[in-house]
Design a protein around this motif. Structure first.
Motif, PDB file in Angstrom:
ATOM      1  N   GLU A  12       0.806  -1.297  -0.130  1.00 56.76           N
ATOM      2  CA  GLU A  12      -0.034   0.013  -0.004  1.00 56.76           C
ATOM      3  C   GLU A  12       0.769   1.185   0.156  1.00 56.76           C
ATOM      4  OE1 GLU A  12      -3.290  -0.985   2.487  1.00 56.76           O
ATOM      5  OE2 GLU A  12      -3.990   1.187   2.517  1.00 56.76           O
ATOM      6  N   GLU A  13       1.805   1.195   0.736  1.00 54.25           N
ATOM      7  CA  GLU A  13       2.927   2.568   0.933  1.00 54.25           C
ATOM      8  C   GLU A  13       3.450   2.841  -0.356  1.00 54.25           C
ATOM      9  OE1 GLU A  13       3.350   4.558   3.601  1.00 54.25           O
ATOM     10  OE2 GLU A  13       2.247   3.489   4.990  1.00 54.25           O
ATOM     11  N   VAL A  14       4.183   1.361  -0.998  1.00 55.35           N
ATOM     12  CA  VAL A  14       4.781   1.641  -2.220  1.00 55.35           C
ATOM     13  C   VAL A  14       3.832   2.236  -3.231  1.00 55.35           C
ATOM     14  CG1 VAL A  14       6.013   0.381  -3.707  1.00 55.35           C
ATOM     15  CG2 VAL A  14       6.497  -0.029  -1.627  1.00 55.35           C
ATOM     16  N   LEU A  15       2.660   1.517  -3.472  1.00 52.86           N
ATOM     17  CA  LEU A  15       2.097   1.947  -4.410  1.00 52.86           C
ATOM     18  C   LEU A  15       1.452   3.364  -4.267  1.00 52.86           C
ATOM     19  CD1 LEU A  15      -0.733  -0.822  -4.872  1.00 52.86           C
ATOM     20  CD2 LEU A  15       1.044  -0.052  -6.553  1.00 52.86           C
ATOM     21  N   LYS A  16       1.367   4.037  -3.261  1.00 48.51           N
ATOM     22  CA  LYS A  16       1.327   5.429  -2.974  1.00 48.51           C
ATOM     23  C   LYS A  16       2.309   6.336  -3.447  1.00 48.51           C
ATOM     24  CE  LYS A  16      -1.292   5.531   1.119  1.00 48.51           C
ATOM     25  NZ  LYS A  16      -1.170   5.392   2.646  1.00 48.51           N
ATOM     26  N   LYS A  17       3.487   5.818  -2.833  1.00 49.16           N
ATOM     27  CA  LYS A  17       4.839   6.249  -3.273  1.00 49.16           C
ATOM     28  C   LYS A  17       5.079   6.391  -4.650  1.00 49.16           C
ATOM     29  CE  LYS A  17       9.223   7.676  -2.059  1.00 49.16           C
ATOM     30  NZ  LYS A  17       9.274   8.962  -1.469  1.00 49.16           N
ATOM     31  N   ALA A  18       4.748   5.177  -5.329  1.00 41.56           N
ATOM     32  CA  ALA A  18       4.841   5.011  -6.909  1.00 41.56           C
ATOM     33  C   ALA A  18       4.054   6.101  -7.623  1.00 41.56           C
ATOM     34  CB  ALA A  18       4.588   3.611  -7.209  1.00 41.56           C
ATOM     35  N   GLN A  19       2.937   6.092  -7.078  1.00 45.89           N
ATOM     36  CA  GLN A  19       1.822   7.150  -7.746  1.00 45.89           C
ATOM     37  C   GLN A  19       2.516   8.579  -7.614  1.00 45.89           C
ATOM     38  OE1 GLN A  19      -1.892   7.937  -5.784  1.00 45.89           O
ATOM     39  NE2 GLN A  19      -2.970   8.382  -7.492  1.00 45.89           N
TER      40      GLN A  19
ATOM     41  N   MET B 223       5.372   9.258  -7.449  1.00 47.77           N
ATOM     42  CA  MET B 223       6.536   9.520  -8.358  1.00 47.77           C
ATOM     43  C   MET B 223       6.068   9.413  -9.750  1.00 47.77           C
ATOM     44  SD  MET B 223       9.119   7.036  -6.405  1.00 47.77           S
ATOM     45  CE  MET B 223      10.347   6.983  -7.500  1.00 47.77           C
ATOM     46  N   GLY B 224       4.832   9.284 -10.299  1.00 45.43           N
ATOM     47  CA  GLY B 224       4.295   9.049 -11.608  1.00 45.43           C
ATOM     48  C   GLY B 224       4.506   7.765 -12.199  1.00 45.43           C
ATOM     49  N   LEU B 225       4.626   6.743 -11.592  1.00 44.18           N
ATOM     50  CA  LEU B 225       5.085   5.336 -11.872  1.00 44.18           C
ATOM     51  C   LEU B 225       3.825   4.739 -12.283  1.00 44.18           C
ATOM     52  CD1 LEU B 225       8.115   4.574  -9.717  1.00 44.18           C
ATOM     53  CD2 LEU B 225       8.188   5.485 -12.162  1.00 44.18           C
ATOM     54  N   THR B 226       2.678   4.827 -11.495  1.00 42.81           N
ATOM     55  CA  THR B 226       1.521   4.144 -11.623  1.00 42.81           C
ATOM     56  C   THR B 226       0.229   5.052 -11.369  1.00 42.81           C
ATOM     57  OG1 THR B 226       0.368   2.168 -10.825  1.00 42.81           O
ATOM     58  CG2 THR B 226       1.475   3.246  -9.246  1.00 42.81           C
ATOM     59  N   SER B 227      -0.723   4.439 -11.849  1.00 46.41           N
ATOM     60  CA  SER B 227      -2.052   4.959 -11.413  1.00 46.41           C
ATOM     61  C   SER B 227      -2.836   4.227 -10.478  1.00 46.41           C
ATOM     62  CB  SER B 227      -2.933   4.901 -12.453  1.00 46.41           C
ATOM     63  OG  SER B 227      -3.330   3.512 -12.957  1.00 46.41           O
ATOM     64  N   ILE B 228      -3.619   4.648  -9.865  1.00 47.59           N
ATOM     65  CA  ILE B 228      -4.369   3.997  -8.729  1.00 47.59           C
ATOM     66  C   ILE B 228      -5.821   3.746  -8.869  1.00 47.59           C
ATOM     67  CG2 ILE B 228      -5.189   3.842  -6.052  1.00 47.59           C
ATOM     68  CD1 ILE B 228      -2.368   4.442  -5.342  1.00 47.59           C
ATOM     69  N   PRO B 229      -6.434   2.810  -9.245  1.00 50.36           N
ATOM     70  CA  PRO B 229      -5.870   1.230  -8.980  1.00 50.36           C
ATOM     71  C   PRO B 229      -4.783   0.915 -10.145  1.00 50.36           C
ATOM     72  CG  PRO B 229      -8.000   1.121  -9.918  1.00 50.36           C
ATOM     73  CD  PRO B 229      -7.626   2.547  -9.548  1.00 50.36           C
ATOM     74  N   PRO B 230      -3.849   0.313 -10.037  1.00 56.66           N
ATOM     75  CA  PRO B 230      -2.560   0.140 -10.815  1.00 56.66           C
ATOM     76  C   PRO B 230      -3.066  -0.836 -11.995  1.00 56.66           C
ATOM     77  CG  PRO B 230      -2.280  -1.232  -8.722  1.00 56.66           C
ATOM     78  CD  PRO B 230      -3.565  -0.489  -8.571  1.00 56.66           C
ATOM     79  N   LYS B 231      -2.399  -0.980 -12.898  1.00 56.47           N
ATOM     80  CA  LYS B 231      -2.481  -2.036 -13.923  1.00 56.47           C
ATOM     81  C   LYS B 231      -2.062  -3.251 -13.351  1.00 56.47           C
ATOM     82  CE  LYS B 231      -3.035   0.583 -17.960  1.00 56.47           C
ATOM     83  NZ  LYS B 231      -2.388   1.802 -17.859  1.00 56.47           N
ATOM     84  N   PRO B 232      -2.676  -4.386 -13.926  1.00 53.87           N
ATOM     85  CA  PRO B 232      -2.373  -5.878 -13.075  1.00 53.87           C
ATOM     86  C   PRO B 232      -0.990  -6.002 -13.326  1.00 53.87           C
ATOM     87  CG  PRO B 232      -4.492  -5.808 -14.393  1.00 53.87           C
ATOM     88  CD  PRO B 232      -3.859  -4.361 -14.418  1.00 53.87           C
ATOM     89  N   ASP B 233      -0.263  -5.982 -14.388  1.00 51.31           N
ATOM     90  CA  ASP B 233       0.906  -6.291 -14.553  1.00 51.31           C
ATOM     91  C   ASP B 233       1.995  -5.637 -13.546  1.00 51.31           C
ATOM     92  OD1 ASP B 233       0.297  -7.980 -16.471  1.00 51.31           O
ATOM     93  OD2 ASP B 233       1.011  -6.710 -18.265  1.00 51.31           O
ATOM     94  N   TYR B 234       1.619  -4.157 -13.581  1.00 50.09           N
ATOM     95  CA  TYR B 234       2.466  -3.186 -12.564  1.00 50.09           C
ATOM     96  C   TYR B 234       2.400  -3.798 -11.124  1.00 50.09           C
ATOM     97  CZ  TYR B 234       4.819   0.483 -10.272  1.00 50.09           C
ATOM     98  OH  TYR B 234       5.564   1.288  -9.594  1.00 50.09           O
ATOM     99  N   LEU B 235       0.900  -4.256 -10.751  1.00 44.27           N
ATOM    100  CA  LEU B 235       0.727  -4.655  -9.483  1.00 44.27           C
ATOM    101  C   LEU B 235       1.515  -6.029  -9.131  1.00 44.27           C
ATOM    102  CD1 LEU B 235      -0.679  -4.212  -6.761  1.00 44.27           C
ATOM    103  CD2 LEU B 235      -2.364  -5.868  -7.823  1.00 44.27           C
ATOM    104  N   ASN B 236       1.415  -6.764 -10.099  1.00 42.61           N
ATOM    105  CA  ASN B 236       2.100  -8.021 -10.116  1.00 42.61           C
ATOM    106  C   ASN B 236       3.564  -8.163  -9.864  1.00 42.61           C
ATOM    107  OD1 ASN B 236       1.684 -10.837 -10.243  1.00 42.61           O
ATOM    108  ND2 ASN B 236       1.624 -10.999 -12.155  1.00 42.61           N
TER     109      ASN B 236
END
Lengths: 511, 342
Positions: free
Chosen positions: A443-450, A452-465
């Motif tokens: 959860e923390e990393v997804l927030k951080k990655a968002q 940093m502009g690396l992902t959207s939320i909800p993330p794409k399945p491949d990225y999440l994987n």
């Protein structure tokens, strides 16, 4: 490394080539040698290693031979098949152009290459058996992981017999043939089924007579005859005689029906009662199967169960093939052993640092939450409520004193090992804490990655994987691998992992 | 000189996720499988129910409350299922995986709408009173596999290699927590009960006549006073009850939802919904909530049990044939929704 050191032929072989190598090719070489490590690292049995029962050693001769080969040829290790094919063609060469030494060294590399798949096959077999078995994969290793990597081996012209190539160049029969070489002997790279060497290793390991016998003896050891009969389906009945099949079917009609009504907690399925046997007899009569007495029926059922303990009854071979629509043909499953792809890297250093920063706080939070959750759950439970207060002292005995659940049971006034395990269940606690830790990191990393502009939320399945795998690997490496291993160690264990340390610290706060 | 092993892979190689099954699970699985007549199917229903109970608990304990919608009745189908947020999770209960294939009945592929978003393979070890999480597979991956490989036409089942399944149960948890379902969410939470059919004498198997629910064998006695009143019912009335299981397993309770329908003029029907305790329980536990909701989830009525309620009920309401409504029962962190069409 003692392997083959000081043999003239090898020494000059490598020496000569090292002189000719340029710095460019050395760099290239170093990278490739990493990729090719499976051809020069051998998994060997190591009973003294209590945790795993094996160790991995670099085999100098194989390493040097590969270096030679790389410098000599244009073979790129990215093309794995061609490299494997080359080694196989050397090892199985029947023309005189390939000298014995080269044949033996190519063979040595291949023996390294099959050693890990052999180990994985044993681990996989253990895992497939699930509960009810009373063996560890370590018990299987002596049958199949018996190559010591200390001898150079070549095959005779018929590919049937293993010979040791001695230092003076003479040959002597190998009186203890290596299973690794047997696998290579029987492997046909050009077979129409196109089975990969790895799959062939798995197939051969499962078919090894000693393994099969061992699995028949120990695979179902903890399961009663009646439970084994209960779980039998039509597929397993196929190899049985018609009479035996009818026996099992009649048994199901009566015993399974009644089994559902039995109160549980008694563990093993009881012997069928006299009434049940009578009912089975009369059902069999309708199918014109006449058995003289209850005693005889009991014996006959036991006899069928004995047949069902054969490993082969449960693992059928036909399913090795699947139909490939594109190629319009049946082919060997490609998935028998999936290759481990070490691609899970987090590219951003910032995220890696972030993970390190967060891990400990998240871990202690997860410990706190899951311990509390478990206590609440026990308190609410009809069956275990009165034992809820024993949870903390129990865990302390386990993690501070290193006591086993069996030893803890009488200290806490519990009735059995099983009760103690269901109440304390340190394995389940570990697994829950792992889940929560990874989930919260995620959860923390997804927030951080968002951010940093690396992902959207909800993330794409491949990225999440990708992120899940990377975080899992990270958390396991840092915390849970050790925690889980020390739990599996047998006697005289002590808990030294970070997990145990954090858990103990939290438990001591609660007292 | 160790090779760079993937620790996660190694960890899972030797540790399968073990889920313990409790006495209550077995009791419930027995009740759910009792109505099935054919022996093999009965045993399978029994295993399906055990797997559903074990897995639902596994998920419930690891998720924020209210995300799991139980559907124990589905144990009577070939593949049981439950709802996890917006995702439908199918459960394949097996007793061993030694042949390394998992079979899917061919017919499930004929109705793609009914396919679950994920399937879990659960190995039920009846004698050991445990089960193992053997792996999960997404619908997308499953379809990709079945598209690529044609199976022998004689085969009744599709055999999917065990390796296609992800052995880490956490992954499923994370996917469902962090992803949006990319297909239309399945609205089949529980089969919708069609009250109009009840008047044709057609009942969903879960909705039992009172006699079945007070059977001493099932140990499910409705509070006696109330039952004697209920059974002497008006002739046009229809009364059916359904067993409702709520709570985490170690602390689960069973209730009976009792629905009484009376025909009214103009194709309308009058509906009374009650919730009763079962077994030896004389009272409902406090703070069980019964709500009447619209199809879209809007709450019309709610009632909550106090410390000594023999039963609770919603005010009777009337509706026209074809209209849909939902009754939700919630207690502690769990809830069950029952859908109806008048």
């Amino acid at each position: 490394m003692p392997d083959f050191q000081g043999r003239g032929v090898i020494a000059s072989y490598s020496h000569q080539n090292r002189q000719t190598s340029t710095s460019m090719s050395l760099n290239r070489n170093a990278v490739f040698m990493g990729v090719l490590s499976r051809y020069w690292k051998m998994f060997r049995i190591h009973p003294a290693s209590e945790k795993v029962g094996y160790q991995t050693d670099g085999i100098t001769l194989a390493h040097e031979f590969l270096e030679q080969l790389l410098l000599k040829s244009e073979h790129s290790p990215s093309c794995k098949e061609s490299f494997e094919t080359l080694l196989l063609s050397y090892f199985k060469a029947q023309n005189i152009q390939i000298d014995l030494q080269t044949r033996a060294l190519a063979g040595l590399c291949l023996r390294c290459a099959v050693s890990e798949p052999i180990l994985r096959a044993c681990q996989r077999i253990e895992r497939l058996f699930g509960g009810g078995h009373s063996f560890k994969y370590r018990d299987l290793l002596p049958f199949v992981l018996n190559d010591d990597g200390q001898h150079l081996i070549i095959l005779d012209d018929n590919q049937k017999t293993q010979f040791i190539l001695q230092e003076d160049g003479s040959l002597k029969p190998n009186t203890f043939p290596f299973f690794s070489v047997e696998i290579l002997q029987s492997f046909q790279a050009d077979h129409p089924t196109k089975m990969s060497l790895k799959n062939w290793v798995y197939f051969k390991t499962k078919q090894h007579p000693d393994i099969k016998k061992f699995l028949s003896d120990y695979g179902f050891k903890k399961i009663s005859d009646w439970a084994l009969l209960n779980r039998t389906r039509s597929k397993q009945l196929e190899p049985l005689s018609t009479r035996d099949r009818l026996l099992v079917e009649a048994f199901h009609q009566v015993y399974r029906r009644d089994r559902r009504q039995q109160s549980k907690g008694a563990k093993k399925c009881p012997d069928p009662s006299s009434e049940q046997l009578q009912e089975i007899l009369s059902r069999l009569q309708k199918h014109e199967v006449i058995i003289s007495s209850e005693e005889q029926l009991f014996k006959d059922l036991k006899q069928v169960a004995k047949q069902l303990r054969q490993y082969e009854v449960w693992s059928n071979r036909e399913c090795l093939e699947v139909y490939n629509k594109d190629k319009n043909q049946y082919e060997i499953r490609s998935d028998l052993q999936q290759e481990y792809k070490p691609k899970i890297e987090i590219e951003h250093q910032e995220i890696v640092e972030f993970l390190h920063q967060k891990l400990r706080a998240i871990l202690s939070q997860a410990i706190q939450k899951e311990v509390q959750h478990k206590i609440q759950q026990l308190k609410k439970s009809r069956k275990y409520a009165e034992k809820a207060s024993q949870f903390i002292p129990g865990l302390q005995l386990y993690y501070n004193q290193g006591m086993s659940l069996k030893e803890i049971a009488p200290v806490l006034g519990m009735t059995s090992w099983d009760q103690t395990r269901r109440i304390l269940n340190p394995g389940e606690l570990l697994s829950k804490i792992r889940t929560m830790t990874v989930q919260n990191l995620l959860e923390e990393v997804l927030k951080k990655a968002q951010e940093m502009g690396l992902t959207s939320i909800p993330p794409k399945p491949d990225y999440l994987n990708t992120i899940i795998q990377a975080i899992e690997a990270f958390a396991d490496q840092e915390v849970f691998q050790n925690a889980s291993e020390e739990m599996r160690t047998g006697k005289n264990r002590s808990f030294k992992s970070i997990y145990a340390e954090y858990l103990r610290a939290y438990l001591s706060q609660l007292i | 000189m160790f090779t760079n092993q993937n620790p996660t892979k190694d960890l899972k190689f030797t540790v399968s996720e073990v889920i313990t099954l409790e006495c209550e699970d077995f009791e419930q699985a027995m009740v759910l499988s009792n109505p099935i007549i054919e022996e093999e199917k009965q045993w399978q229903t029994y295993l399906n129910a055990l797997a559903l109970l074990g897995l639902e608990r596994w998920f419930t304990e690891r998720l924020s409350p209210g995300k799991i919608h139980h559907n124990l009745d589905s144990s009577q189908e070939e593949i049981g299922h439950f709802q996890f947020g917006k995702f439908k999770i199918g459960i394949i209960a097996v007793e061993h995986v030694l042949n390394e294939f998992i079979s899917f009945p061919q017919e499930i592929f004929l109705k793609p709408k009914h396919l679950a978003d994920f399937y879990i393979v659960a190995e039920v070890m009846e004698e050991e009173e445990e089960m193992l999480f053997r792996g999960s597979i997404s619908q997308e991956k499953l379809l990709r596999f079945t598209d690529n490989y044609r199976f022998k036409s004689s085969e009744i089942d599709y055999l999917i290699p065990l390796d296609e399944f992800d052995i880490e149960p956490n992954h499923l948890l994370f996917y469902c927590n962090f992803l949006q379902p990319n297909i239309q969410p399945n609205i089949l939470r529980n089969n919708c009960a069609k009250i109009s059919d009840w008047f044709q004498n057609i009942f969903e198997s879960a909705w039992q006549p009172l006699e079945a629910l007070v059977s001493p064998e099932l140990n499910l006695a409705l509070g006696t006073r109330c039952v004697s009143e209920e059974i002497s019912c008006v002739s046009e009335e229809i009364k059916r009850g359904k067993l409702i299981n709520l709570g985490m397993q170690l602390n689960s309770r069973r209730f009976i939802m009792l629905v009484t329908v009376t025909p009214e003029p103009d194709e309308k029907r009058r509906i009374l919904v009650q919730l009763h305790p079962t077994g030896k329980d004389e009272y409902l536990p406090p703070s069980v909530q019964l709500t009447l909701q619209s199809k879209a989830g809007k709450i019309f009525q709610e009632v909550t049990s106090r410390s000594h309620d023999n039963y609770i009920q919603l005010y009777p309401f009337k509706g026209k044939s074809g209209k849909k409504f939902t009754i939700e029962v919630s207690w502690n962190d769990t809830r069950i929704r029952e859908e109806f069409e008048i």
